[in-house]
Design an enzyme around this catalytic site. Structure first.
Site, PDB file in Angstrom:
ATOM      1  N   CYS A   1      91.440  15.542 -36.395  1.00 55.87           N
ATOM      2  CA  CYS A   1      92.665  15.645 -35.584  1.00 55.87           C
ATOM      3  C   CYS A   1      93.645  16.647 -36.216  1.00 55.87           C
ATOM      4  O   CYS A   1      93.382  17.844 -36.183  1.00 55.87           O
ATOM      5  CB  CYS A   1      93.285  14.264 -35.385  1.00 55.87           C
ATOM      6  SG  CYS A   1      94.460  14.188 -33.995  1.00 55.87           S
TER       7      CYS A   1
ATOM      8  N   GLU B   1      86.686   7.578 -36.845  1.00 59.45           N
ATOM      9  CA  GLU B   1      86.881   6.359 -37.635  1.00 59.45           C
ATOM     10  C   GLU B   1      87.428   5.193 -36.817  1.00 59.45           C
ATOM     11  O   GLU B   1      87.379   4.040 -37.241  1.00 59.45           O
ATOM     12  CB  GLU B   1      87.818   6.632 -38.825  1.00 59.45           C
ATOM     13  CG  GLU B   1      89.295   6.790 -38.494  1.00 59.45           C
ATOM     14  CD  GLU B   1      89.694   8.172 -38.005  1.00 59.45           C
ATOM     15  OE1 GLU B   1      90.902   8.438 -37.947  1.00 59.45           O
ATOM     16  OE2 GLU B   1      88.800   8.980 -37.687  1.00 59.45           O
TER      17      GLU B   1
ATOM     18  N   HIS C   1      89.059  10.844 -33.210  1.00 67.86           N
ATOM     19  CA  HIS C   1      89.077  10.013 -34.413  1.00 67.86           C
ATOM     20  C   HIS C   1      87.783   9.215 -34.494  1.00 67.86           C
ATOM     21  O   HIS C   1      87.687   8.115 -33.942  1.00 67.86           O
ATOM     22  CB  HIS C   1      90.274   9.062 -34.391  1.00 67.86           C
ATOM     23  CG  HIS C   1      91.583   9.738 -34.623  1.00 67.86           C
ATOM     24  ND1 HIS C   1      92.119   9.924 -35.881  1.00 67.86           N
ATOM     25  CD2 HIS C   1      92.460  10.290 -33.753  1.00 67.86           C
ATOM     26  CE1 HIS C   1      93.274  10.558 -35.775  1.00 67.86           C
ATOM     27  NE2 HIS C   1      93.497  10.792 -34.497  1.00 67.86           N
TER      28      HIS C   1
END
Length: 231
Positions: free
Chosen positions: A93, A182, A180
Site C-alpha cells: 500500500c 495481511e 493488504h
C-alpha cells in the site's frame, strides 16, 4: 540507532526480513504473516538508515502501509539508499507508493478512494503472484493511486478501480501491492460496517463483492513467493 518497534519472541535471533513501519496499524500483522511462513522478521522504524540495515544484513525488506500520502510535505520516507542494497523489497500500500515515488514514478490522489473487498485480476501470474487465483478477493484501503510506473516496472495485477494493484521490477526484485495481503477481509468488512454506523457516508466501494473470500492461505502464498525470491 533506530530501535526495533517489536519485542518478538525471537529477540536475539538474526532476522531474515526487516519490516519498515510507516505508521501502519498492521505492521505487526505483517510480521505475524511472515512468521507463519517460518521466517523470523523484525519491525523497525522507517527512519532506520541503510547503514543500520546493512549491519543487520537481512535477506529482504517489507515496507508497511501508512495513513500518509507520499506526495505531501512531511510524509514519512525511507533512506533512498535502500534501493541500492540489491536485496528484494516488497512495498505494501503506502510502501508500494513510496517505492514508485522515490524511483521516478508518479502517485496521485485517486479519482475514487477504494475501501473494502475487491477481486484481483491477475495480469502476470509469475513470481509474486504465482499460485494466486485470478479473482481472489483482496482488501483495499487507499485514497491514492499510481499514475505512472518507474522505468523497469511492469503491472502484475489490477482491480476494477486500480490499474496498478500489483507491480514488479523483476530484474531488481522490487515488488509492490496496493492491497493488504495481511488483512482478513471478513474482519475488515466488520470494521468498515462499524465505521459506517459512526459516520454515515463512509465509502465502501466493494460491499460483498468478489467471487472468493480472502483466506490466510492467500497471504501465505504471496509472502511465501516474496521470501522465495530472497535466495
Amino acid at each position: 540507532m533506530s530501535s526495533p518497534l517489536s519485542d518478538s519472541p525471537g529477540a536475539g535471533r538474526h532476522p531474515a526480513i526487516i519490516i519498515l513501519d510507516f505508521g501502519s496499524q498492521y505492521s505487526e500483522l505483517i510480521a505475524r504473516r511472515v512468521r507463519e511462513t517460518e521466517v523470523y522478521s523484525l519491525v523497525m522504524s522507517h527512519t532506520t538508515s541503510v547503514a543500520e540495515i546493512e549491519a543487520i544484513a537481512p535477506k529482504g525488506i517489507i515496507l508497511s502501509g501508512g495513513p500518509s500520502s507520499v506526495y505531501e510535505e512531511g510524509a514519512p520516507l525511507c533512506d533512498p539508499g535502500l534501493w541500492q542494497l540489491g536485496i528484494p523489497v516488497l512495498g505494501v500500500c503506502y510502501g508500494m507508493q513510496l517505492m514508485v515515488q522515490q524511483l521516478g514514478g508518479a502517485v496521485v490522489a485517486a479519482g475514487r478512494a477504494e475501501y473494502g473487498k475487491a477481486p484481483l485480476h491477475v495480469d502476470d501470474p509469475i513470481d509474486l503472484l504465482t499460485n494466486v487465483d485470478d479473482g481472489s478477493t483482496m482488501w483495499m484501503s487507499h485514497g491514492d493511486s499510481v499514475e505512472r510506473l518507474p522505468d523497469g516496472f511492469v503491472r502484475l495485477a489490477h482491480t476494477d478501480n486500480t490499474p496498478e494493484a500489483a507491480i514488479a521490477d523483476h530484474q531488481r526484485r522490487l515488488y509492490g501491492v496496493q492491497f493488504h495481503p495481511e488483512r482478513d477481509c471478513e474482519a475488515g468488512e466488520r470494521t468498515l460496517a462499524s465505521r459506517k454506523k459512526e459516520k454515515p457516508g463512509f465509502p465502501l466501494l466493494h460491499p460483498g463483492q468478489g467471487p472468493r473470500l480472502y483466506s490466510p492461505e492467500v497471504a501465505k502464498v504471496i509472502f511465501g513467493n516474496f521470501l522465495k525470491g530472497m535466495g
